[in-house]
Design an enzyme around this catalytic site. Sequence first.
Site, PDB file in Angstrom:
ATOM      1  N   ARG A 145      25.180  17.744 -19.059  1.00 52.09           N
ATOM      2  CA  ARG A 145      24.524  17.140 -20.333  1.00 52.09           C
ATOM      3  C   ARG A 145      25.795  16.598 -21.098  1.00 52.09           C
ATOM      4  NH1 ARG A 145      24.048  22.651 -19.612  1.00 52.09           N
ATOM      5  NH2 ARG A 145      22.064  24.092 -19.901  1.00 52.09           N
ATOM      6  N   LYS A 169      26.276  25.871 -22.207  1.00 54.31           N
ATOM      7  CA  LYS A 169      25.370  26.307 -23.892  1.00 54.31           C
ATOM      8  C   LYS A 169      25.887  27.359 -23.202  1.00 54.31           C
ATOM      9  CE  LYS A 169      20.941  23.051 -24.024  1.00 54.31           C
ATOM     10  NZ  LYS A 169      19.622  23.571 -23.934  1.00 54.31           N
ATOM     11  N   HIS A 241      20.610  12.319 -20.515  1.00 58.87           N
ATOM     12  CA  HIS A 241      19.432  13.636 -19.594  1.00 58.87           C
ATOM     13  C   HIS A 241      19.021  13.075 -18.446  1.00 58.87           C
ATOM     14  CE1 HIS A 241      17.964  17.429 -19.305  1.00 58.87           C
ATOM     15  NE2 HIS A 241      16.522  16.132 -19.088  1.00 58.87           N
ATOM     16  N   ARG A 244      21.180  13.531 -15.262  1.00 62.55           N
ATOM     17  CA  ARG A 244      20.719  15.133 -15.217  1.00 62.55           C
ATOM     18  C   ARG A 244      19.662  14.792 -14.304  1.00 62.55           C
ATOM     19  NH1 ARG A 244      22.659  19.868 -16.473  1.00 62.55           N
ATOM     20  NH2 ARG A 244      20.937  21.913 -17.181  1.00 62.55           N
ATOM     21  N   HIS A 267      21.491  26.716 -15.757  1.00 59.25           N
ATOM     22  CA  HIS A 267      20.366  27.149 -16.226  1.00 59.25           C
ATOM     23  C   HIS A 267      20.904  28.490 -15.913  1.00 59.25           C
ATOM     24  CE1 HIS A 267      17.865  23.470 -15.769  1.00 59.25           C
ATOM     25  NE2 HIS A 267      18.672  23.283 -17.409  1.00 59.25           N
ATOM     26  N   TYR A 276      12.489  20.473 -12.868  1.00 63.24           N
ATOM     27  CA  TYR A 276      13.056  19.369 -12.517  1.00 63.24           C
ATOM     28  C   TYR A 276      12.503  19.062 -11.322  1.00 63.24           C
ATOM     29  CZ  TYR A 276      16.943  19.062 -15.957  1.00 63.24           C
ATOM     30  OH  TYR A 276      17.376  19.003 -17.524  1.00 63.24           O
TER      31      TYR A 276
END
Length: 298
Positions: A145, A169, A241, A244, A267, A276
């Site tokens: 990211r 995150k 992005h 990515r 994730h 994706y």
Amino acid sequence: MNSILKKYKSYITLEQGLSNNTREAYLHDVEKLLTYFEDEKIDFLKVELDHFHSFAAALMDVGIGERSIARILSGVRSFYKFLVLDGYLEQDPTELLESPKIGKHLPEVLSVEEIDAIEGIIDVSTPEGQRDRAAIEVLYSCGLRVSELCNLLLSDLYLDEVFLRVTGKGNKQRLVPISERAIRELKAWFAFRNSINIKPGEEDYVFISAARKKHLSRITVFHNIKVYAEQAGIQKTISPHTFRHSFATHLLEGGANLRAIQTMLGHESISTTEIYTHIDRRFLRDQILQHFPRNQKD
């Protein structure tokens, strides 16, 4: 109310470990809700599901899109979960609250040739140019990211072992392999970086602005990528992005397991990774023509 909001801020900071951006968004969402309840003379501790539906409808009436409403309702759910955990409520009134159905948006995918074209247009004889080419290669090769790229530290690099430690995150860390090409670009950038008089407290960041003497901002990365893409003649609308997404798509096309891609992207849920799995139609067609038994000649 101020006391409750202070406790809620502590909850999402300390217990949930949310990022600064997410915390600010959640607090802003709660303020929207409480302002609405105040205007409608609704006690926020005595609400029912229909009140939240009316709130969502009011957001839509002022032109807020479904995706933004879904994000706002996520903040609302978080707040009421806190109210239950902290003893203000016995039951969560948002338990059955559903977000608007949103179609998945598939971002653009760049081919390897297009990524090479963008990197090839960059003038690497300047510190900024070499820095940007290294940053783009790390974005693509590691699937980062943009926030993870900007916050990447020298102490996170294990180049001899060929991997990075990435803080994603919720301050969750993961290990990501790094390509030999990305390592070469980083080392070329370090030759320039070593001559920059970096501001105190910024010394450990990998990507430094030569002018500001501190780590790169997300806005700078967004702007520079847009400029390079235009100079390379790329017609697609791209952002950091995009690299990515291209990383994940190219892995999938190469036969990588979806769980492995999930791990590398950081994730929590495999359902997040499924966006994706968009594969270029030409690639899918070629795979069917090549491998499906009915398409194979005797």
